[in-house]
Write a protein that holds these residues in place. Structure first.
Motif, PDB file in Angstrom:
ATOM      1  N   ALA A  87       8.620  -1.180 -10.056  1.00  0.00           N
ATOM      2  CA  ALA A  87       8.235  -2.836 -10.307  1.00  0.00           C
ATOM      3  C   ALA A  87       9.512  -3.479  -9.819  1.00  0.00           C
ATOM      4  O   ALA A  87       9.288  -4.495  -9.184  1.00  0.00           O
ATOM      5  N   GLU A  88      10.835  -3.089  -9.773  1.00  0.00           N
ATOM      6  CA  GLU A  88      11.707  -3.800  -9.270  1.00  0.00           C
ATOM      7  C   GLU A  88      11.591  -3.565  -7.710  1.00  0.00           C
ATOM      8  O   GLU A  88      11.876  -4.871  -7.164  1.00  0.00           O
ATOM      9  N   VAL A  89      11.067  -2.707  -7.142  1.00  0.00           N
ATOM     10  CA  VAL A  89      11.073  -2.722  -5.646  1.00  0.00           C
ATOM     11  C   VAL A  89       9.908  -3.374  -5.109  1.00  0.00           C
ATOM     12  O   VAL A  89      10.206  -4.236  -4.385  1.00  0.00           O
ATOM     13  N   GLU A  90       9.030  -3.725  -5.966  1.00  0.00           N
ATOM     14  CA  GLU A  90       7.623  -4.578  -5.521  1.00  0.00           C
ATOM     15  C   GLU A  90       8.377  -6.039  -5.731  1.00  0.00           C
ATOM     16  O   GLU A  90       7.782  -6.762  -4.910  1.00  0.00           O
ATOM     17  N   GLN A  91       9.070  -6.163  -6.837  1.00  0.00           N
ATOM     18  CA  GLN A  91       9.720  -7.573  -6.840  1.00  0.00           C
ATOM     19  C   GLN A  91      10.454  -7.961  -5.610  1.00  0.00           C
ATOM     20  O   GLN A  91      10.484  -9.262  -5.173  1.00  0.00           O
ATOM     21  N   ARG A  92      11.334  -7.006  -5.242  1.00  0.00           N
ATOM     22  CA  ARG A  92      12.240  -7.375  -3.922  1.00  0.00           C
ATOM     23  C   ARG A  92      11.546  -7.439  -2.663  1.00  0.00           C
ATOM     24  O   ARG A  92      11.921  -8.260  -1.842  1.00  0.00           O
ATOM     25  N   VAL A  93      10.439  -6.607  -2.592  1.00  0.00           N
ATOM     26  CA  VAL A  93       9.718  -6.677  -1.386  1.00  0.00           C
ATOM     27  C   VAL A  93       8.943  -8.266  -1.458  1.00  0.00           C
ATOM     28  O   VAL A  93       8.930  -8.758  -0.403  1.00  0.00           O
TER      29      VAL A  93
ATOM     30  N   GLU B  52       3.196   9.606  -4.434  1.00  0.00           N
ATOM     31  CA  GLU B  52       4.382  10.373  -3.949  1.00  0.00           C
ATOM     32  C   GLU B  52       5.318   9.406  -3.989  1.00  0.00           C
ATOM     33  O   GLU B  52       6.531   9.767  -4.044  1.00  0.00           O
ATOM     34  N   VAL B  53       5.199   8.316  -3.224  1.00  0.00           N
ATOM     35  CA  VAL B  53       6.295   7.245  -3.086  1.00  0.00           C
ATOM     36  C   VAL B  53       6.965   6.775  -4.515  1.00  0.00           C
ATOM     37  O   VAL B  53       8.133   6.787  -4.732  1.00  0.00           O
ATOM     38  N   ARG B  54       6.079   6.583  -5.450  1.00  0.00           N
ATOM     39  CA  ARG B  54       6.487   6.179  -6.749  1.00  0.00           C
ATOM     40  C   ARG B  54       7.357   7.230  -7.409  1.00  0.00           C
ATOM     41  O   ARG B  54       8.250   7.043  -8.184  1.00  0.00           O
TER      42      ARG B  54
ATOM     43  N   GLU C 251       0.906  -1.240   0.019  1.00  0.00           N
ATOM     44  CA  GLU C 251      -0.042  -0.260  -0.053  1.00  0.00           C
ATOM     45  C   GLU C 251       0.999   1.334  -0.003  1.00  0.00           C
ATOM     46  O   GLU C 251       0.531   2.306  -0.828  1.00  0.00           O
ATOM     47  N   LEU C 252       1.766   1.386   0.586  1.00  0.00           N
ATOM     48  CA  LEU C 252       2.842   2.416   0.836  1.00  0.00           C
ATOM     49  C   LEU C 252       3.583   2.531  -0.460  1.00  0.00           C
ATOM     50  O   LEU C 252       3.736   3.787  -1.077  1.00  0.00           O
ATOM     51  N   LEU C 253       3.945   1.527  -1.227  1.00  0.00           N
ATOM     52  CA  LEU C 253       4.468   1.368  -2.344  1.00  0.00           C
ATOM     53  C   LEU C 253       3.795   1.910  -3.541  1.00  0.00           C
ATOM     54  O   LEU C 253       4.334   2.441  -4.772  1.00  0.00           O
ATOM     55  N   SER C 254       2.417   1.841  -3.306  1.00  0.00           N
ATOM     56  CA  SER C 254       1.347   2.243  -4.575  1.00  0.00           C
ATOM     57  C   SER C 254       1.001   3.660  -4.237  1.00  0.00           C
ATOM     58  O   SER C 254       0.505   4.108  -5.271  1.00  0.00           O
TER      59      SER C 254
END
Length: 132
Positions: free
Chosen positions: A74-80, A61-63, A55-58
Motif C-alpha cells: 500500500a505504501e508503494v502504491e501511494q509513492r507511485v 508474485e510482485v506483492r 497493474e504490475l504492482l497488483s
C-alpha cells in the motif's frame, strides 16, 4: 427603403468579409486555460504508464516479493501515485529495459532450435527438411 439598404448593405458586406477571414493567433501568444495537443498526449501517456505500473504492482508474485523484502504494498502504491509524470515515464522506460521472463522463454526456444538443428545436421534426428 433605399436609405435603409444604404446602411445595411455595407454592414452585411463587412460582416461576411470579417466572418470569412481565418482566425489566427500570434505564435508566441500564451493563452491561459488552453491545453496543447502535445500536453494532452503526454497526459494520456502518463496515465497509461501509471496504469501499467499499477497493474504490475497488483500481481500476486510482485506483492509477495515486496512483503518478503519488508515493504508494504500500500505504501508503494501511494509513492507511485505521488510520482510526477516524468518520473513515471522514466520508471516505465527502466521496466522495459529490465530482463523479464519473456526473455528466458525466447532464450529457451532458441536453445531448443539450435540443439535440434545440430542433431539434424549430424543425422541423429530428422526434424528440419532444409538440412539435407
Amino acid at each position: 427603403m433605399k436609405q435603409v439598404a444604404r446602411f445595411v448593405t455595407p454592414a452585411v458586406i463587412a460582416a461576411f468579409t470579417m466572418g470569412s477571414m481565418p482566425a489566427m493567433a500570434a505564435p508566441s501568444a500564451v493563452v491561459d486555460g488552453l491545453v496543447t495537443t502535445q500536453q494532452a498526449v503526454d497526459a494520456d501517456q502518463a496515465g497509461a504508464d501509471r496504469e501499467r505500473i499499477a497493474e504490475l504492482l497488483s500481481r500476486d508474485e510482485v506483492r509477495s516479493q515486496l512483503e518478503a523484502q519488508g515493504v508494504d504494498p500500500a505504501e508503494v502504491e501511494q509513492r507511485v501515485a505521488a510520482l510526477s509524470d516524468e518520473e513515471v515515464r522514466e520508471m516505465n522506460a527502466r521496466l522495459d529495459q529490465m530482463p523479464a521472463g519473456a526473455n528466458a522463454v525466447v532464450g529457451a526456444l532458441f536453445t531448443v532450435f539450435i540443439v535440434l538443428l545440430v542433431t539434424d545436421l549430424l543425422g541423429l534426428t530428422d526434424v528440419f527438411p532444409f538440412t539435407r
